[in-house]
Design an enzyme around this catalytic site. Structure first.
Site, PDB file in Angstrom:
ATOM      1  N   THR A 191       0.847  -1.177  -0.042  1.00 37.23           N
ATOM      2  CA  THR A 191       0.260  -0.133  -0.089  1.00 37.23           C
ATOM      3  C   THR A 191       1.026   1.273   0.122  1.00 37.23           C
ATOM      4  O   THR A 191       0.744   2.263  -0.735  1.00 37.23           O
ATOM      5  CB  THR A 191      -1.120  -0.136   1.278  1.00 37.23           C
ATOM      6  OG1 THR A 191      -1.977  -1.040   1.024  1.00 37.23           O
ATOM      7  CG2 THR A 191      -1.869   1.488   1.235  1.00 37.23           C
ATOM      8  N   GLY A 354     -24.341 -16.093 -26.416  1.00 36.35           N
ATOM      9  CA  GLY A 354     -23.008 -16.242 -26.808  1.00 36.35           C
ATOM     10  C   GLY A 354     -22.732 -16.153 -28.280  1.00 36.35           C
ATOM     11  O   GLY A 354     -23.749 -15.928 -29.113  1.00 36.35           O
ATOM     12  N   CYS A 381     -30.900 -14.959 -25.794  1.00 39.31           N
ATOM     13  CA  CYS A 381     -30.084 -14.408 -27.026  1.00 39.31           C
ATOM     14  C   CYS A 381     -29.860 -15.894 -27.742  1.00 39.31           C
ATOM     15  O   CYS A 381     -30.821 -16.429 -28.389  1.00 39.31           O
ATOM     16  CB  CYS A 381     -29.147 -13.463 -26.589  1.00 39.31           C
ATOM     17  SG  CYS A 381     -28.756 -12.631 -28.330  1.00 39.31           S
ATOM     18  N   HIS A 507     -31.501  -9.050 -23.967  1.00 37.92           N
ATOM     19  CA  HIS A 507     -30.860  -9.569 -22.703  1.00 37.92           C
ATOM     20  C   HIS A 507     -31.477  -8.777 -21.548  1.00 37.92           C
ATOM     21  O   HIS A 507     -31.026  -7.885 -21.089  1.00 37.92           O
ATOM     22  CB  HIS A 507     -29.359  -8.963 -22.668  1.00 37.92           C
ATOM     23  CG  HIS A 507     -28.508  -9.803 -23.952  1.00 37.92           C
ATOM     24  ND1 HIS A 507     -27.744 -11.068 -23.450  1.00 37.92           N
ATOM     25  CD2 HIS A 507     -28.238  -9.597 -25.096  1.00 37.92           C
ATOM     26  CE1 HIS A 507     -27.202 -11.562 -24.506  1.00 37.92           C
ATOM     27  NE2 HIS A 507     -27.654 -10.720 -25.606  1.00 37.92           N
ATOM     28  N   GLU A 509     -31.066  -9.408 -18.399  1.00 33.42           N
ATOM     29  CA  GLU A 509     -30.174  -9.418 -17.324  1.00 33.42           C
ATOM     30  C   GLU A 509     -29.705  -7.932 -17.297  1.00 33.42           C
ATOM     31  O   GLU A 509     -28.869  -7.798 -15.914  1.00 33.42           O
ATOM     32  CB  GLU A 509     -29.119 -10.551 -17.411  1.00 33.42           C
ATOM     33  CG  GLU A 509     -28.109 -10.184 -18.444  1.00 33.42           C
ATOM     34  CD  GLU A 509     -28.220 -10.840 -19.915  1.00 33.42           C
ATOM     35  OE1 GLU A 509     -29.437 -11.011 -20.231  1.00 33.42           O
ATOM     36  OE2 GLU A 509     -27.078 -11.161 -20.718  1.00 33.42           O
TER      37      GLU A 509
HETATM   38  N1  GLN Z   1     -24.576 -15.107 -31.810  1.00 30.07           N
HETATM   39  C1  GLN Z   1     -25.780 -14.691 -31.738  1.00 30.07           C
HETATM   40  C2  GLN Z   1     -26.217 -13.570 -32.831  1.00 30.07           C
HETATM   41  O1  GLN Z   1     -25.217 -12.878 -33.006  1.00 30.07           O
HETATM   42  C3  GLN Z   1     -26.390 -14.575 -30.338  1.00 30.07           C
HETATM   43  C4  GLN Z   1     -25.534 -13.409 -29.754  1.00 30.07           C
HETATM   44  C5  GLN Z   1     -25.920 -13.227 -28.199  1.00 30.07           C
HETATM   45  O2  GLN Z   1     -26.316 -14.322 -27.887  1.00 30.07           O
HETATM   46  N2  GLN Z   1     -25.549 -12.051 -27.626  1.00 30.07           N
HETATM   47  O3  GLN Z   1     -27.286 -13.356 -33.138  1.00 30.07           O
END
Ligand code: GLN
Length: 575
Positions: A191, A354, A381, A507, A509
């Protein structure tokens, strides 16, 4: 005039600087002040949108479509600060702006340099991050003091403070007191050295927040105060929480940080910091005894930060449902190899978003299992896109159905590229990004959950449900329960014949808060709790009884032992 707080970090990364910054924002709000929040990141990517989750964790998307650092998720979860494109700058973004100006000839013949041109651009960025009517603007500097790449930012905040009236700027430095087990003591040297680095540049921290796993003794605080030239009462302990990250604001208030900040910045000091509802939330979390277990089948499962907002949202729903949410993290590839035994005994399945094909068949198989056995399912998604593919293949009998993302020549592209994505050549910032409207169909699960006709949720994708298959899906029982009214894009689908089976293209979330869980997460955890309770009743009634259709096709009983589980108490997602 708005006051500024700059938060830097020293010694090591991953100290929870984002969370601490958010907690400081929160306690100031709870004193009736308006705050704005901003993060400056030293890396050269223009934004984190092009980085792999393995590199950077989740990309947090704002209403305005900017792809930002995941710390902005903490800011939104803890405060009401209005975040926008100006709330997150990187070295890359600063340099692109300066270089664009240079190309326009705006520098009128000067040599363009780090000081003053880059530091001026950083100061402009800090000013741009202040939202109207803010009393206090908090700016977190990413990285660790002493890194080469964070130097221009640290230099810029030094200049910034110099140009403001005295008492308008507060520097907070977050450090680590490592505990040496062998000698049984906390060490202050790192520190001291890290504060030394800051002072070399010309910044004297006003507050030191010391992350520690053991209590800091008053003598240690005095020693740190003496060596670092920080007032003793401003050497604050931030101990590892024993229960939930939501304890951090409480802890900082107990240490008197709210009053220290108010005094230093000349803010009204007679105000109370009201954490009443927050404290009640923590008390209720401590009393919670019910537990549900949710399997998250994803690609980036090893890295907690990759699905940070999803785990947080599950926690929020757990708080509302008075249920602890255990997460069973399952690699989609493992599911592909080993099957349903990996999710045996869970009360719900969540397949997150993803990119990339790895593990996709595992996700599809897991969704088939959930559909066929009545296991609550929530697809986000790519998770929703996988549910579409599964239904097309296994219910509509469309052999080879796929997403055009992974199979350019599928006979049934049930998920295809959006029209406006077809001729794009640049990857950065070109997806369908940000908040869009979704019209909810009456009489559906989505409508019961949201209780609204039109909702707004955030997006980040290039592919979408192919409307050519809409009628076939509807006829076979997959209802399209949410549609974007402007472009007629499918946003939500659900199976009416199932206890809870819902996929969303957006999304959700990113809009969940500890005290206001996102409605779909809330409903999903409630459905999982219902299933767990039924299961418990059946167990109490003896073997033979079955709560659901568990054991149906796809529930391959004994292929391999279940993967280890990790207990995530409500809000206990460690940063
Ligand atoms: N790969 C997918 C798309 O581009 C889903 C994207 C995601 O899950 N954020 O539509």
């Amino acid at each position: 005039m708005v006051k500024h707080i700059f938060i830097t970090g020293g010694v090591v990364s991953s100290l929870g600087k984002g969370l601490t910054s958010a907690a400081i924002g929160m306690i100031l709000e709870r004193r009736g002040l308006k705050v704005s929040m901003q993060k400056l990141d030293p890396y050269i990517n223009v934004d984190p949108g092009t980085m792999s989750p393995f590199q950077h964790g989740e990309v947090y998307v704002l209403d305005d479509g900017s792809e930002t650092d995941l710390d902005l998720g903490h800011y939104e979860r803890y405060t009401h600060a209005k975040l926008s494109r100006s709330s997150n700058y990187t070295t890359g973004k600063i340099y692109s702006e300066v270089i664009a100006r240079e190309r326009r000839g705006d520098y009128l013949g000067s040599t363009v340099q780090v000081i003053p041109h880059i530091t001026d651009a950083i100061k402009d960025a800090i000013a741009a991050g202040v939202t109207p009517e803010s009393d206090v603007a908090l700016t977190e500097i990413g990285g660790t003091v002493g890194d080469i790449e964070s130097l221009p930012f640290v230099e810029a905040i030094r200049q910034f403070a110099l140009e403001r009236p005295q008492g308008d700027v507060l520097f907070v430095h977050l450090t680590l007191l490592p505990y040496l087990r062998a000698s049984g003591e906390l060490k202050t040297k790192p520190t001291q050295q890290s504060v030394g680095k800051l002072r070399e540049i010309g910044i004297q921290p006003d507050v030191l927040i010391c992350r520690t796993e053991q209590p800091m003794t008053p003598e240690m605080a005095r020693k740190i105060s003496l060596f670092c030239n920080v007032r003793p009462e401003a050497v604050i302990e931030e101990r590892d929480v024993d229960f939930s990250i939501y304890q951090v604001p409480q802890m900082l208030v107990q240490a008197g940080l709210d009053r220290i900040i108010a005094r230093h910045l000349g803010l009204p000091s007679d105000l109370e910091t009201d954490l009443g509802d927050w404290n009640r939330m923590l008390d209720s979390m401590r009393r919670t005894t019910d537990t549900v277990e949710i399997a998250v089948v994803g690609k980036y499962i090893e890295l907690h930060d990759a699905y940070k907002s999803i785990y947080e949202s599950l926690s929020h729903a757990g708080i509302k449902n008075q249920t602890r949410v255990k997460i069973r993290k399952v690699r989609a590839e493992d599911y592909q190899a080993k099957g349903a035994s990996l999710i045996e005994g869970v009360d719900g399945l969540l397949v997150p978003g993803g990119f990339g094909e790895r593990g996709v068949e595992g996700k599809i198989r897991a969704i088939q299992h959930a559909r066929e056995t009545g296991l609550p399912f929530f697809g986000i998604c790519l998770g929703m896109q996988c549910a579409t593919i599964e239904f097309a293949r296994n219910v509509l009998g469309l052999a080879g159905a796929h997403t055009a993302e992974f199979s350019g020549d599928t006979p049934h592209p049930v998920i295809h590229l959006m029209a406006d994505q077809r001729n794009l050549h640049e990857k950065g910032g070109t997806m369908r990004l940000g908040s869009f409207a979704c019209r909810i169909r009456p009489g559906t699960l989505a409508q019961r959950l949201y209780g609204a006709e039109v909702v707004h949720e955030r997006h980040r994708h290039r592919y979408e449900f192919n409307n050519a298959y809409r009628a076939a899906f509807e006829q076979a029982g997959m209802a399209i329960s949410g549609v974007n009214p402007d472009r007629d894009l499918v946003e939500i689908l659900e199976l009416a014949s199932h206890p809870f089976f819902l996929g969303v293209q957006f999304h959700p979330e990113f809009k969940s808060r500890p005290l206001a869980p996102q409605p779909i997460f809330d409903g999903f955890v409630a459905a999982a709790r219902e299933r767990a309770r039924k299961r418990a009743r059946v167990a109490a009634d003896g073997p033979g009884a079955s709560p659901t259709q568990e054991g149906g096709p796809g529930s391959a009983g004994s292929e391999s032992p279940a993967s280890p589980i990790s207990l995530v108490r409500p809000g206990a997602c460690v940063t």
